[in-house]
Every structure is written in C-alpha cells, then in structure tokens.
Write a protein that holds these residues in place. Structure first.
Motif, PDB file in Angstrom:
ATOM      1  N   HIS A 145      -2.690 -24.652 -12.212  1.00  0.00           N
ATOM      2  CA  HIS A 145      -3.407 -23.430 -11.853  1.00  0.00           C
ATOM      3  C   HIS A 145      -4.493 -23.098 -12.891  1.00  0.00           C
ATOM      4  O   HIS A 145      -5.580 -22.643 -12.521  1.00  0.00           O
ATOM      5  CB  HIS A 145      -2.434 -22.257 -11.717  1.00  0.00           C
ATOM      6  N   LEU A 146      -4.195 -23.318 -14.174  1.00  0.00           N
ATOM      7  CA  LEU A 146      -5.195 -23.074 -15.213  1.00  0.00           C
ATOM      8  C   LEU A 146      -6.380 -24.026 -15.066  1.00  0.00           C
ATOM      9  O   LEU A 146      -7.529 -23.628 -15.253  1.00  0.00           O
ATOM     10  CB  LEU A 146      -4.574 -23.220 -16.606  1.00  0.00           C
ATOM     11  N   MET A 147      -6.095 -25.271 -14.730  1.00  0.00           N
ATOM     12  CA  MET A 147      -7.171 -26.241 -14.551  1.00  0.00           C
ATOM     13  C   MET A 147      -8.050 -25.861 -13.363  1.00  0.00           C
ATOM     14  O   MET A 147      -9.281 -25.942 -13.441  1.00  0.00           O
ATOM     15  CB  MET A 147      -6.571 -27.637 -14.354  1.00  0.00           C
ATOM     16  N   THR A 148      -7.442 -25.413 -12.267  1.00  0.00           N
ATOM     17  CA  THR A 148      -8.205 -24.984 -11.100  1.00  0.00           C
ATOM     18  C   THR A 148      -9.069 -23.768 -11.442  1.00  0.00           C
ATOM     19  O   THR A 148     -10.252 -23.705 -11.065  1.00  0.00           O
ATOM     20  CB  THR A 148      -7.250 -24.645  -9.936  1.00  0.00           C
ATOM     21  N   SER A 149      -8.502 -22.811 -12.171  1.00  0.00           N
ATOM     22  CA  SER A 149      -9.259 -21.615 -12.553  1.00  0.00           C
ATOM     23  C   SER A 149     -10.410 -21.967 -13.494  1.00  0.00           C
ATOM     24  O   SER A 149     -11.515 -21.418 -13.375  1.00  0.00           O
ATOM     25  CB  SER A 149      -8.345 -20.594 -13.220  1.00  0.00           C
ATOM     26  N   ALA A 150     -10.174 -22.874 -14.428  1.00  0.00           N
ATOM     27  CA  ALA A 150     -11.231 -23.288 -15.356  1.00  0.00           C
ATOM     28  C   ALA A 150     -12.358 -23.991 -14.597  1.00  0.00           C
ATOM     29  O   ALA A 150     -13.539 -23.774 -14.893  1.00  0.00           O
ATOM     30  CB  ALA A 150     -10.666 -24.199 -16.434  1.00  0.00           C
ATOM     31  N   TRP A 151     -12.021 -24.826 -13.608  1.00  0.00           N
ATOM     32  CA  TRP A 151     -13.034 -25.512 -12.810  1.00  0.00           C
ATOM     33  C   TRP A 151     -13.881 -24.508 -12.020  1.00  0.00           C
ATOM     34  O   TRP A 151     -15.101 -24.610 -11.960  1.00  0.00           O
ATOM     35  CB  TRP A 151     -12.372 -26.526 -11.880  1.00  0.00           C
ATOM     36  N   ARG A 152     -13.225 -23.510 -11.446  1.00  0.00           N
ATOM     37  CA  ARG A 152     -13.959 -22.490 -10.689  1.00  0.00           C
ATOM     38  C   ARG A 152     -14.873 -21.683 -11.611  1.00  0.00           C
ATOM     39  O   ARG A 152     -15.998 -21.336 -11.238  1.00  0.00           O
ATOM     40  CB  ARG A 152     -12.986 -21.560  -9.967  1.00  0.00           C
ATOM     41  N   ALA A 153     -14.398 -21.365 -12.806  1.00  0.00           N
ATOM     42  CA  ALA A 153     -15.216 -20.614 -13.761  1.00  0.00           C
ATOM     43  C   ALA A 153     -16.427 -21.440 -14.188  1.00  0.00           C
ATOM     44  O   ALA A 153     -17.542 -20.909 -14.316  1.00  0.00           O
ATOM     45  CB  ALA A 153     -14.380 -20.219 -14.969  1.00  0.00           C
ATOM     46  N   ALA A 154     -16.237 -22.739 -14.406  1.00  0.00           N
ATOM     47  CA  ALA A 154     -17.354 -23.607 -14.797  1.00  0.00           C
ATOM     48  C   ALA A 154     -18.383 -23.702 -13.676  1.00  0.00           C
ATOM     49  O   ALA A 154     -19.592 -23.664 -13.925  1.00  0.00           O
ATOM     50  CB  ALA A 154     -16.839 -24.994 -15.175  1.00  0.00           C
ATOM     51  N   GLN A 155     -17.904 -23.833 -12.423  1.00  0.00           N
ATOM     52  CA  GLN A 155     -18.823 -23.873 -11.287  1.00  0.00           C
ATOM     53  C   GLN A 155     -19.618 -22.570 -11.186  1.00  0.00           C
ATOM     54  O   GLN A 155     -20.832 -22.584 -10.958  1.00  0.00           O
ATOM     55  CB  GLN A 155     -18.056 -24.101  -9.981  1.00  0.00           C
TER      56      GLN A 155
END
Length: 184
Positions: A145-155
């Motif tokens: 979940h943290l990895m998914t959230s970090a990817w969305r924040a980077a996008q």
C-alpha cells in the motif's frame, strides 16, 4: 598564463621584472608571507581604528596595508565567525521542546477518542491505528500500500510540474496569457 604572471603578488613585483630572479622572488615571497602574518593583528587594529574615524582609503576591511618594506599587501583574512541561531523566546531553551507539540496532539487525540468527541469512522483511536499498522506489517500488505501511494504521489508531482510549467510559459510568453493572468 605565464609562470611569472601566476606567481605575481597583487600590485607588487614579479620574477624577471624589476631585476628579480626566480630565487630572489621566492625569498621575497616567503618574507612577505611571514611579515604578513606578523602584521596581521596590527593591520586589523589599524583598519578598525580608521574605519571608526571614517578615514578614506585605509578604512574598512578591504583596505590595502603598507608593510614595513613599503609594498602594499592585502589584509590577512580572518576566519569568519559562524552564525549562531537566535531564539525568539526569552529564557533558556526547554529540553526536548520539539517533542511537546506531537505529544500534546497525541494526548488530545486519545482523550477525544475515549470521551467520544471524535467519531471513530472519521478518526480512529490511536491504539486502533497502531494495532492495524502492526497487523498490516505482519501480513505484508502495508509495504504494498505504501508503494502504491508513493507511486501515485510521484505521478501527481510530475503532472503538476508539467501543467504548471506549461501554464507559466503560456502566461509569460503570450499576450493572451498575460491578459488572462493580469488583474488590471
């Protein structure tokens, strides 16, 4: 740059000029450096005194000083004082003062949860949050979940930068953009 130019003292003499050979120039340079160290405190005191009195060219830190040999020497550079942080509050600093705010927030959150002032659907109690985090870490889901959230924040960051840059270029480089963004 010639060797003579690279060894030239500012505003003074150089080897091959003024009848000096390389060896003479090296001895002269060593003597001037030694003399500069000796005169450093006298020169700084002289400059401060003249700066206070407002005397022309010899006033200030960037003034040139005349040595005993008669040459102009740049002032010796003093080590700069490191800036100290100034506090806005009076008195001494409170030890671990930076932790008071987060601790107070946690206490208010806990009291609000126990008293029922905070809806658990809006903001669960701190012990519920910690328990859920421990369970998710044990199952390995929290990392995903943290990895998914970090990817969305980077996008979001990339899209925001691109859109902002495009709007800034349109605003700054075109009359239409200038007319839209200026509130005159």
């Amino acid at each position: 740059m010639s060797p003579a130019a690279s060894m030239r003292l500012p505003g003074l003499v150089a080897p091959g000029v003024d009848g000096l050979g390389e060896a003479d120039f090296a001895r002269l340079r060593a003597a001037v450096n030694k003399l500069g160290g000796v005169l450093q405190d006298e020169d700084r005191t002289f400059a401060r005194r003249n700066a206070r009195r407002g005397r022309g060219e010899m006033a200030g830190e960037n003034a040139m000083f005349r040595s005993h040999a008669g040459w102009l020497l740049p002032p010796a550079t003093a080590p700069r004082k490191t800036a100290t942080r100034r506090r806005l509050a009076f008195g001494r600093a409170i030890p671990f003062g930076a932790l008071i705010g987060p601790a107070l927030l946690l206490v208010i959150w806990s009291i609000g949860s126990v008293a029922g002032l905070i809806d658990p659907r809006t903001l669960p109690a701190p012990w519920s949050v910690v328990g859920t985090a421990v369970d998710l870490i044990a199952e390995g889901k929290l990392q995903d979940h943290l990895m998914t959230s970090a990817w969305r924040a980077a996008q979001s960051l990339v899209f925001g930068i691109l859109i902002g840059t495009m709007l800034a270029l349109i605003s700054g480089l075109s009359r239409l953009g200038e007319a839209i963004t200026c509130n005159r």
